[in-house]
Design a protein around this motif. Structure first.
Motif, PDB file in Angstrom:
ATOM      1  N   SER A   1       0.975  -1.189   0.103  1.00 39.41           N
ATOM      2  CA  SER A   1       0.065   0.024   0.032  1.00 39.41           C
ATOM      3  C   SER A   1       0.835   1.277  -0.180  1.00 39.41           C
ATOM      4  N   ASP A   2       0.456   2.241  -0.793  1.00 42.60           N
ATOM      5  CA  ASP A   2       1.236   3.669  -1.018  1.00 42.60           C
ATOM      6  C   ASP A   2       0.463   4.367   0.274  1.00 42.60           C
ATOM      7  N   LYS A   3      -0.759   4.258   0.482  1.00 40.36           N
ATOM      8  CA  LYS A   3      -1.642   5.273   1.374  1.00 40.36           C
ATOM      9  C   LYS A   3      -2.220   4.344   2.511  1.00 40.36           C
ATOM     10  N   GLY A   4      -2.486   5.007   3.395  1.00 38.74           N
ATOM     11  CA  GLY A   4      -3.342   4.541   4.572  1.00 38.74           C
ATOM     12  C   GLY A   4      -2.682   4.287   5.891  1.00 38.74           C
ATOM     13  N   SER A   5      -3.379   3.998   6.853  1.00 35.11           N
ATOM     14  CA  SER A   5      -2.804   3.819   8.517  1.00 35.11           C
ATOM     15  C   SER A   5      -1.713   2.810   8.176  1.00 35.11           C
ATOM     16  N   TYR A   6      -1.862   1.642   7.379  1.00 31.23           N
ATOM     17  CA  TYR A   6      -0.945   0.587   7.675  1.00 31.23           C
ATOM     18  C   TYR A   6       0.205   0.743   6.246  1.00 31.23           C
TER      19      TYR A   6
ATOM     20  N   LEU B   1       3.691   2.031   4.791  1.00 33.20           N
ATOM     21  CA  LEU B   1       5.066   2.249   5.165  1.00 33.20           C
ATOM     22  C   LEU B   1       5.084   3.849   5.118  1.00 33.20           C
ATOM     23  N   ALA B   2       4.613   4.541   4.167  1.00 35.03           N
ATOM     24  CA  ALA B   2       4.720   5.948   4.430  1.00 35.03           C
ATOM     25  C   ALA B   2       3.948   6.501   5.707  1.00 35.03           C
ATOM     26  N   ALA B   3       2.640   5.907   6.134  1.00 35.74           N
ATOM     27  CA  ALA B   3       2.552   6.332   7.348  1.00 35.74           C
ATOM     28  C   ALA B   3       3.147   6.091   8.583  1.00 35.74           C
TER      29      ALA B   3
ATOM     30  N   VAL C   1       6.506   5.966   8.440  1.00 32.75           N
ATOM     31  CA  VAL C   1       7.655   6.815   8.289  1.00 32.75           C
ATOM     32  C   VAL C   1       7.326   8.267   8.900  1.00 32.75           C
ATOM     33  N   LYS C   2       6.057   8.693   8.910  1.00 33.20           N
ATOM     34  CA  LYS C   2       5.726   9.845   9.407  1.00 33.20           C
ATOM     35  C   LYS C   2       5.814   9.778  11.145  1.00 33.20           C
ATOM     36  N   THR C   3       5.676   8.797  11.712  1.00 31.61           N
ATOM     37  CA  THR C   3       5.840   8.879  13.160  1.00 31.61           C
ATOM     38  C   THR C   3       7.376   8.751  13.451  1.00 31.61           C
ATOM     39  N   LEU C   4       8.252   8.621  12.871  1.00 33.42           N
ATOM     40  CA  LEU C   4       9.936   8.169  12.945  1.00 33.42           C
ATOM     41  C   LEU C   4      10.386   9.546  12.980  1.00 33.42           C
ATOM     42  N   ASP C   5      11.636   9.835  13.701  1.00 32.56           N
ATOM     43  CA  ASP C   5      12.602  10.552  13.903  1.00 32.56           C
ATOM     44  C   ASP C   5      13.540  10.485  12.485  1.00 32.56           C
TER      45      ASP C   5
ATOM     46  N   VAL D   1       7.268  -2.572  -3.843  1.00 34.22           N
ATOM     47  CA  VAL D   1       7.723  -2.661  -2.393  1.00 34.22           C
ATOM     48  C   VAL D   1       9.055  -2.171  -2.363  1.00 34.22           C
ATOM     49  N   TRP D   2       9.940  -2.379  -3.301  1.00 31.90           N
ATOM     50  CA  TRP D   2      11.088  -1.812  -3.122  1.00 31.90           C
ATOM     51  C   TRP D   2      11.443  -0.489  -3.693  1.00 31.90           C
ATOM     52  N   ARG D   3      10.669   0.101  -4.194  1.00 33.23           N
ATOM     53  CA  ARG D   3      10.343   1.552  -4.722  1.00 33.23           C
ATOM     54  C   ARG D   3       9.925   2.233  -3.519  1.00 33.23           C
ATOM     55  N   ARG D   4       8.725   1.743  -2.832  1.00 27.65           N
ATOM     56  CA  ARG D   4       8.425   2.317  -1.449  1.00 27.65           C
ATOM     57  C   ARG D   4       9.496   2.473  -0.474  1.00 27.65           C
TER      58      ARG D   4
END
Length: 159
Positions: free
Chosen positions: A24-29, A31-33, A35-39, A63-66
Motif C-alpha cells: 500500500s502507498d497510502k493508509g494507516s498501515y 510504510l509512508a504512514a 515513516v511519518k511517526t519516526l525521527d 515494495v522496493w520503490r516504496r
C-alpha cells in the motif's frame, strides 16, 4: 516474531516490529504512514525477511520503490532481505523445494534476480544508491560443499 522478541526483552524504542501493508502507498498501515511517526534525523533499517519471494515481480518492484523512497527521508536508510538467484536455484532439489513451498503457502514462489548483477541493478532502478548481495559463507572465509548453504544471499541496499 513480536511475541518471541518481547519474551526475550528485545523490543525497545529503538527496535520495534510493526504491522504494515507493504503493498500500500497510502493508509494507516502503509510504510509512508509509519515513516511519518519516526525521527528522520536518525537512521532507519527496514527488513523484509521471508516476504519478497511470495510477491510477484510487479508487487516486489513496488515494495522496493516504496522502501527506497521512504528510506531517503532519513539521515541513513538501510534495507535488508533474504534473496535468491535464479542462476543458483535450478537444481532438482531446489525445484522440488519451491514446488512444495508453493503448495504449502497456496501460491507461487518467485525468484526475482537472475544474477548478482541483475539484483544490484534492480535495486538501483528502485531508487537505492548502493546495493550488495552477500553470501553468508563469505563472512566466515569458508566455502561450503553443501549447496543449500550457497543458495540464500543477504541483500543490503542503502539510500
Amino acid at each position: 516474531k513480536p511475541e518471541l522478541l518481547e519474551k526475550h526483552d528485545l523490543l525497545s524504542d529503538r527496535h520495534r516490529v510493526i504491522e504494515l501493508n507493504a503493498l500500500s502507498d497510502k493508509g494507516s498501515y502503509s510504510l509512508a504512514a509509519l515513516v511519518k511517526t519516526l525521527d528522520k534525523s536518525k537512521g532507519v533499517a527496514i527488513i523484509t525477511e521471508g516476504l519478497m519471494n511470495y510477491l510477484n515481480p510487479e508487487e516486489a518492484r513496488g515494495v522496493w520503490r516504496r522502501i527506497a523512497r521512504e528510506g531517503k527521508k532519513f539521515s541513513h536508510g538501510t534495507y535488508l532481505a533474504d534473496a535468491y538467484l535464479l542462476k543458483g536455484n535450478r537444481s532438482l532439489p531446489s525445484i522440488i523445494m519451491g514446488t512444495v513451498l508453493s503448495v504449502f503457502v497456496r501460491g507461487r514462489m518467485f525468484v526475482h534476480f537472475e544474477t548478482l548483477g541483475h539484483g544490484i541493478e534492480t535495486m538501483h532502478v528502485a531508487g537505492f544508491k548502493q546495493a550488495k548481495l552477500h553470501a553468508p559463507r563469505d563472512w566466515f572465509n569458508k566455502k561450503s560443499e553443501k549447496s543449500s548453504t550457497n543458495r540464500v544471499l543477504l541483500l543490503e541496499a542503502t539510500t
